[in-house]
Write an enzyme that holds these catalytic residues in place. Structure first.
Site, PDB file in Angstrom:
ATOM      1  N   GLU A 100       0.847  -1.206   0.000  1.00 44.57           N
ATOM      2  CA  GLU A 100       0.000   0.000   0.000  1.00 44.57           C
ATOM      3  C   GLU A 100       0.876   1.248   0.000  1.00 44.57           C
ATOM      4  O   GLU A 100       2.089   1.172   0.211  1.00 44.57           O
ATOM      5  CB  GLU A 100      -0.956  -0.019   1.203  1.00 44.57           C
ATOM      6  CG  GLU A 100      -1.979  -1.144   1.097  1.00 44.57           C
ATOM      7  CD  GLU A 100      -2.963  -1.172   2.249  1.00 44.57           C
ATOM      8  OE1 GLU A 100      -3.305  -0.111   2.779  1.00 44.57           O
ATOM      9  OE2 GLU A 100      -3.391  -2.275   2.621  1.00 44.57           O
ATOM     10  N   HIS A 140      -9.397   9.309   2.183  1.00 44.17           N
ATOM     11  CA  HIS A 140      -8.955   8.168   1.368  1.00 44.17           C
ATOM     12  C   HIS A 140      -9.115   8.556  -0.088  1.00 44.17           C
ATOM     13  O   HIS A 140     -10.173   9.040  -0.497  1.00 44.17           O
ATOM     14  CB  HIS A 140      -9.774   6.918   1.686  1.00 44.17           C
ATOM     15  CG  HIS A 140      -9.133   5.662   1.180  1.00 44.17           C
ATOM     16  ND1 HIS A 140      -9.031   5.370  -0.158  1.00 44.17           N
ATOM     17  CD2 HIS A 140      -8.530   4.634   1.829  1.00 44.17           C
ATOM     18  CE1 HIS A 140      -8.405   4.218  -0.308  1.00 44.17           C
ATOM     19  NE2 HIS A 140      -8.093   3.747   0.884  1.00 44.17           N
ATOM     20  N   ARG A 157      -1.201   8.938   1.227  1.00 42.75           N
ATOM     21  CA  ARG A 157      -2.557   9.409   0.899  1.00 42.75           C
ATOM     22  C   ARG A 157      -2.728  10.919   0.852  1.00 42.75           C
ATOM     23  O   ARG A 157      -3.575  11.424   0.130  1.00 42.75           O
ATOM     24  CB  ARG A 157      -3.532   8.878   1.940  1.00 42.75           C
ATOM     25  CG  ARG A 157      -3.758   7.446   1.739  1.00 42.75           C
ATOM     26  CD  ARG A 157      -4.794   6.927   2.686  1.00 42.75           C
ATOM     27  NE  ARG A 157      -4.691   5.484   2.579  1.00 42.75           N
ATOM     28  CZ  ARG A 157      -5.143   4.633   3.457  1.00 42.75           C
ATOM     29  NH1 ARG A 157      -5.773   5.075   4.526  1.00 42.75           N
ATOM     30  NH2 ARG A 157      -5.005   3.351   3.279  1.00 42.75           N
ATOM     31  N   HIS A 185     -11.819   9.689   5.854  1.00 42.28           N
ATOM     32  CA  HIS A 185     -11.569   8.272   6.126  1.00 42.28           C
ATOM     33  C   HIS A 185     -11.089   8.006   7.545  1.00 42.28           C
ATOM     34  O   HIS A 185     -11.527   7.072   8.184  1.00 42.28           O
ATOM     35  CB  HIS A 185     -10.532   7.788   5.113  1.00 42.28           C
ATOM     36  CG  HIS A 185     -10.180   6.347   5.211  1.00 42.28           C
ATOM     37  ND1 HIS A 185     -11.115   5.348   5.010  1.00 42.28           N
ATOM     38  CD2 HIS A 185      -8.989   5.702   5.466  1.00 42.28           C
ATOM     39  CE1 HIS A 185     -10.525   4.168   5.130  1.00 42.28           C
ATOM     40  NE2 HIS A 185      -9.247   4.357   5.418  1.00 42.28           N
ATOM     41  N   ARG A 195      -1.391   9.269   8.383  1.00 39.53           N
ATOM     42  CA  ARG A 195      -1.243   7.856   8.754  1.00 39.53           C
ATOM     43  C   ARG A 195      -0.748   7.017   7.581  1.00 39.53           C
ATOM     44  O   ARG A 195      -1.261   7.128   6.464  1.00 39.53           O
ATOM     45  CB  ARG A 195      -2.590   7.308   9.224  1.00 39.53           C
ATOM     46  CG  ARG A 195      -2.593   5.816   9.501  1.00 39.53           C
ATOM     47  CD  ARG A 195      -3.916   5.371  10.057  1.00 39.53           C
ATOM     48  NE  ARG A 195      -4.968   5.477   9.097  1.00 39.53           N
ATOM     49  CZ  ARG A 195      -5.404   4.474   8.324  1.00 39.53           C
ATOM     50  NH1 ARG A 195      -4.822   3.290   8.403  1.00 39.53           N
ATOM     51  NH2 ARG A 195      -6.391   4.656   7.490  1.00 39.53           N
TER      52      ARG A 195
HETATM   53  P1  FAD Z   1     -14.003   1.124  15.633  1.00 39.77           P
HETATM   54  O1  FAD Z   1     -13.688  -0.140  14.978  1.00 39.77           O
HETATM   55  O2  FAD Z   1     -14.561   2.203  14.799  1.00 39.77           O
HETATM   56  O3  FAD Z   1     -15.057   0.833  16.803  1.00 39.77           O
HETATM   57  C1  FAD Z   1     -15.734   1.892  17.454  1.00 39.77           C
HETATM   58  C2  FAD Z   1     -16.737   1.310  18.428  1.00 39.77           C
HETATM   59  O4  FAD Z   1     -17.154   2.353  19.306  1.00 39.77           O
HETATM   60  C3  FAD Z   1     -18.006   0.761  17.802  1.00 39.77           C
HETATM   61  O5  FAD Z   1     -18.350  -0.437  18.460  1.00 39.77           O
HETATM   62  C4  FAD Z   1     -19.071   1.812  18.143  1.00 39.77           C
HETATM   63  O6  FAD Z   1     -20.374   1.301  18.302  1.00 39.77           O
HETATM   64  C5  FAD Z   1     -18.544   2.307  19.476  1.00 39.77           C
HETATM   65  N1  FAD Z   1     -18.994   3.646  19.845  1.00 39.77           N
HETATM   66  C6  FAD Z   1     -18.696   4.825  19.260  1.00 39.77           C
HETATM   67  N2  FAD Z   1     -19.290   5.841  19.923  1.00 39.77           N
HETATM   68  C7  FAD Z   1     -19.971   5.279  20.945  1.00 39.77           C
HETATM   69  C8  FAD Z   1     -20.793   5.790  21.977  1.00 39.77           C
HETATM   70  N3  FAD Z   1     -21.055   7.110  22.118  1.00 39.77           N
HETATM   71  N4  FAD Z   1     -21.370   4.922  22.855  1.00 39.77           N
HETATM   72  C9  FAD Z   1     -21.153   3.589  22.744  1.00 39.77           C
HETATM   73  N5  FAD Z   1     -20.365   3.046  21.788  1.00 39.77           N
HETATM   74  C10 FAD Z   1     -19.784   3.884  20.912  1.00 39.77           C
HETATM   75  N6  FAD Z   1      -7.189   0.498   8.859  1.00 39.77           N
HETATM   76  C11 FAD Z   1      -6.197  -0.387   8.618  1.00 39.77           C
HETATM   77  O7  FAD Z   1      -5.230  -0.440   9.377  1.00 39.77           O
HETATM   78  N7  FAD Z   1      -6.271  -1.207   7.542  1.00 39.77           N
HETATM   79  C12 FAD Z   1      -7.312  -1.208   6.671  1.00 39.77           C
HETATM   80  O8  FAD Z   1      -7.348  -1.981   5.728  1.00 39.77           O
HETATM   81  C13 FAD Z   1      -8.356  -0.271   6.887  1.00 39.77           C
HETATM   82  N8  FAD Z   1      -9.393  -0.181   6.033  1.00 39.77           N
HETATM   83  C14 FAD Z   1     -10.437   0.644   6.342  1.00 39.77           C
HETATM   84  C15 FAD Z   1     -11.540   0.674   5.503  1.00 39.77           C
HETATM   85  C16 FAD Z   1     -12.645   1.440   5.825  1.00 39.77           C
HETATM   86  C17 FAD Z   1     -13.826   1.478   4.915  1.00 39.77           C
HETATM   87  C18 FAD Z   1     -12.628   2.212   7.023  1.00 39.77           C
HETATM   88  C19 FAD Z   1     -13.807   3.041   7.401  1.00 39.77           C
HETATM   89  C20 FAD Z   1     -11.509   2.223   7.827  1.00 39.77           C
HETATM   90  C21 FAD Z   1     -10.407   1.441   7.499  1.00 39.77           C
HETATM   91  N9  FAD Z   1      -9.282   1.418   8.309  1.00 39.77           N
HETATM   92  C22 FAD Z   1      -8.267   0.547   8.032  1.00 39.77           C
HETATM   93  C23 FAD Z   1      -9.244   2.158   9.561  1.00 39.77           C
HETATM   94  C24 FAD Z   1      -9.554   1.182  10.719  1.00 39.77           C
HETATM   95  O9  FAD Z   1     -10.571   0.296  10.310  1.00 39.77           O
HETATM   96  C25 FAD Z   1     -10.007   1.888  11.965  1.00 39.77           C
HETATM   97  O10 FAD Z   1      -9.185   2.952  12.262  1.00 39.77           O
HETATM   98  C26 FAD Z   1      -9.978   0.943  13.151  1.00 39.77           C
HETATM   99  O11 FAD Z   1     -10.726  -0.205  12.840  1.00 39.77           O
HETATM  100  C27 FAD Z   1     -10.536   1.618  14.380  1.00 39.77           C
HETATM  101  O12 FAD Z   1     -10.749   0.652  15.367  1.00 39.77           O
HETATM  102  P2  FAD Z   1     -11.322   1.115  16.763  1.00 39.77           P
HETATM  103  O13 FAD Z   1     -11.448  -0.126  17.575  1.00 39.77           O
HETATM  104  O14 FAD Z   1     -10.539   2.232  17.300  1.00 39.77           O
HETATM  105  O15 FAD Z   1     -12.770   1.731  16.422  1.00 39.77           O
HETATM  106  C1  SIN Z   2      -7.519   0.458   2.251  1.00 33.95           C
HETATM  107  O1  SIN Z   2      -7.726  -0.751   2.152  1.00 33.95           O
HETATM  108  O2  SIN Z   2      -7.233   1.195   1.315  1.00 33.95           O
HETATM  109  C2  SIN Z   2      -7.641   1.077   3.601  1.00 33.95           C
HETATM  110  C3  SIN Z   2      -6.392   0.870   4.329  1.00 33.95           C
HETATM  111  C4  SIN Z   2      -6.287   1.829   5.481  1.00 33.95           C
HETATM  112  O3  SIN Z   2      -7.128   2.698   5.678  1.00 33.95           O
HETATM  113  O4  SIN Z   2      -5.289   1.715   6.196  1.00 33.95           O
END
Ligand code: FAD
Ligand code: SIN
Length: 535
Positions: free
Chosen positions: A116, A239, A285, A346, A381
């Site tokens: 990537e 993104h 990015r 993103h 990032r």
């Molecule tokens: P999240 O997985 O977002 O979880 C947040 C949680 O908090 C959820 O359960 C939600 O319900 C809860 N929550 C939020 N507010 C409240 C509230 N007020 N009360 C109760 N619960 C609440 N990163 C990579 O490293 N590789 C990738 O390939 C990648 N691809 C991505 C593709 C997409 C489409 C997206 C959107 C993001 C991608 N990212 C990727 C980024 C990555 O997915 C996220 O940064 C990461 O998963 C965040 O994890 P987290 O546990 O911090 O939060």
């Molecule tokens: C992607 O698959 O392009 C998302 C990867 C990331 O957000 O780190």
């Protein structure tokens, strides 16, 4: 109003929250709360994968260098090192929990590593093109099978409870949180010596985003209202390649597609990214998204193309089955034709100031995953570093908490009833919906990929007016989920603008045409207001 006690309160069931919950369940009762379904989180939608040094010819130092270089001088090298070096152990833990990462054909001992933007090597472990789904399904199954973990769905955290806020003397510390139990519209109180914010991102603050609806920046807003410092909020990552189609809802076309040779071309067929960076489509990015934005504006085009039609259909269908199928549903066969794409909000690189182990400036309150600013991402990032951060920091947080949680006693503290207005407003729903849309449009139009002083000032005035309106609703009426999220969305919008106004330069993801130079000294933008926020 019910009060519930737990040893560990974890808000958020994405990768960060689940990792912490699974580790902490060995030490006491865990209440894992999420505001919607337990699998609805940014984590679920991750495509590309999780970056980690697993290839013997790769090295921690190279991954660290790539991360620092992409971070534009704003990363904290010790945090970068700790998180990257912590990767292999977390990959082993994920595999022990049943997560299956792809291996190379006929070489079962070697991972199939993706490439990537910004990575000098192939180092992204993936589960096809649905890595996030694999992660969340396997970890949620483990959490639900664990007797010490209770998963509470549809509880929306409103605000953390601190000793200062309820009028106790001594150092201000966190003792729990108020929630809205959405299905029955009741307020619940949870009392706990440990509250972990794992609430993910804030993409919904922008009109166009790759993020699901849960990403409304609640954790950042709650921490800021509790008086904690937040930083670098202007560093919102766009993104570069989301599918451009009226019904696609900013569906992501993974950067891994560019890692397999996809080109970015304009509507005239010109591979424009080389005009901006010699790495072309695999530049970080910030550069790619800005290049696309610039080309779209210059030609008045509504999109550019990602083109991987030179690769075999069989390869594309094997490596990217979901993406291939999704594009086909919208009428684009990736093997035959370029696919129209646009950038969309993103990822939040800034957030609640926290250490790698989640410790914040307040005892009893921790922040992990996307909500936190640990210093890993700096001003931009590196792709696939966020899942890595969520796993490593989730585990480190559990380790730290298990040693100190008894130092923050909550027994005997009576948390007061939630006070809110009694009236139900007849026009509230429509105003709230209007304000939601306005916040998101203002941020998209004035605080997007390219900013200016005038546009930031205009955005700040508009957002302030909305915040005043929301504050009066909040005082006078019964709270609803939409109102709570709008309050957070507007607060976070203002924090992004204020940080953007503080930064008198252009660096990483923040580009201001009135301050296009990069200062020699990299400094964080920090906001810390009195508890209660700035209204
Ligand atoms: P999240 O997985 O977002 O979880 C947040 C949680 O908090 C959820 O359960 C939600 O319900 C809860 N929550 C939020 N507010 C409240 C509230 N007020 N009360 C109760 N619960 C609440 N990163 C990579 O490293 N590789 C990738 O390939 C990648 N691809 C991505 C593709 C997409 C489409 C997206 C959107 C993001 C991608 N990212 C990727 C980024 C990555 O997915 C996220 O940064 C990461 O998963 C965040 O994890 P987290 O546990 O911090 O939060
Ligand atoms: C992607 O698959 O392009 C998302 C990867 C990331 O957000 O780190």
């Amino acid at each position: 109003m019910q009060t519930r006690d737990t040893d560990f309160l974890i808000i958020g069931s994405g990768l960060a929250g689940l990792t912490a919950a699974l580790r902490l369940s060995a030490h006491g009762q865990v209440l894992l709360v999420c505001k919607g379904a337990s699998d609805e989180a940014n984590t679920r939608y991750a495509q590309g994968g999780i970056s980690c040094v697993m290839d013997p010819t790769d090295s921690m130092d190279e991954h660290i260098q790539d991360t620092l270089q992409t971070g534009g001088g704003l990363s904290d090298e010790s945090a970068v090192r700790a998180i990257i070096e912590g990767g292999p152990e977390q990959i082993a833990e994920l595999e022990a929990a049943g997560v299956r990462f792809e291996h190379r054909e006929n070489r079962p001992n070697e991972y199939d590593l993706g490439q990537e933007g910004g990575h000098s090597r192939r180092r992204v472990l993936h589960a096809g093109d649905i890595t996030g789904k694999e992660l969340i399904e396997k970890l949620l199954a483990s959490a639900k099978a664990e007797s010490n973990i209770t998963v509470a769905e549809n509880w929306l955290a409103i605000d953390v409870v601190t000793t200062g806020w309820i009028g106790l003397s001594g150092e201000n510390r966190c003792i729990g949180c108020y929630f809205l139990d959405k299905p029955v519209s009741e307020i619940l109180t949870v009392r706990s010596p440990v509250t972990v914010l794992a609430t993910g991102g804030l993409g919904k603050v922008y009109l166009y985003t790759s993020n699901p609806d849960v990403a409304t920046g609640d954790g950042v807003a709650m921490a800021w209202r509790a008086g904690l410092p937040v930083r670098d909020m202007e560093m919102v990552q766009f993104h570069p390649t989301c599918l451009y189609h009226p019904s696609a809802g900013s569906f992501l076309i993974s950067e891994a597609v560019r890692g397999e040779g996809a080109r970015l071309i304009d509507r005239r067929g010109h591979e424009f990214v080389y005009d901006f960076d010699e790495r072309g489509a695999l530049a970080p990015r910030d550069i790619t998204a800005r290049a696309i934005d610039s080309v779209m504006k210059r030609h008045g085009d509504p999109f550019v193309y990602i083109d991987i039609s030179h690769r075999e259909s069989d390869f594309l269908q094997t490596r990217f089955p979901t993406l291939y199928g999704m594009c086909l549903n919208f009428g684009f066969d990736m093997a035959l034709t370029p696919v129209p794409v646009v950038p969309a909000a993103h990822y939040s690189c800034g957030g609640v100031v926290a250490e790698v182990n989640g410790c914040t400036a307040m005892d009893g309150l921790y922040a992990i995953g996307e909500v936190a600013s640990t210093g890993l991402h700096g001003a931009n990032r590196l792709a696939s570093n966020s899942l890595l951060e969520a796993a490593v920091c989730g585990a480190r947080c559990a380790e730290a908490v298990s040693k100190v949680w008894k130092n923050n006693p909550v027994e005997g503290i009576s948390i007061p009833r939630w006070e809110c207005g009694e009236a139900v407003s007849s026009d509230e729903a429509v105003v709230v919906e209007h304000d939601w849309n306005e916040v998101r449009s203002v941020m998209w139009d004035y605080v997007g990929i390219v900013r200016s002083d005038r546009r930031l000032a205009r955005a700040r005035r508009r957002i302030r007016t909305i915040r005043e309106e929301v504050a009066s609703y909040y005082r006078d009426y019964l709270v609803t989920a939409d109102l709570i999220e709008l309050r957070n969305l507007a607060a976070v919008a203002e924090l992004i603008i204020r940080c953007a106004q503080q930064r008198k330069e252009s660096r990483g993801l923040h580009y201001n045409e009135d301050w296009s130079q990069k200062n020699t000294q990299a400094e964080h933008t920090i906001i810390q207001d009195k508890p209660g926020g700035s209204l």
